[in-house]
Write a protein that holds these residues in place. Structure first.
Motif: not given
Length: 80
Positions: A18-21, A27-34, A37-44
């Protein structure tokens, strides 16, 4: 929408379909991980580029910030 995912011993995890959609990830897509202090954010990659463009848009029309201005300053500095 929050979902629980397990982090494997090697640090891998599976993003639910559901998140991927929702993000348009394939498949093979790129995410930026930030990491915060208390959380992780994923962005395309596109979301990250939009964020950067928005941040720099405020500076786009400042005097002396165009490529032409930069080149003119370099020519002036070099004595051309």
């Amino acid at each position: 929408m929050g979902m629980a995912v397990k982090v494997m011993e090697n640090g891998r995890m599976v993003l639910p379909i559901a998140i991927r959609r929702q993000l348009g990830l394939e498949k093979g897509g790129t995410l930026i991980v930030e990491g915060g202090d208390t959380e992780v954010t994923l962005r395309t990659l596109d979301q990250t580029l939009d964020k950067v463009r928005t941040a720099f848009a405020a500076y786009a029309d400042l005097p002396g910030t165009s490529v032409d201005d930069f080149l003119a300053n370099r020519r002036e500095d070099s004595g051309e």
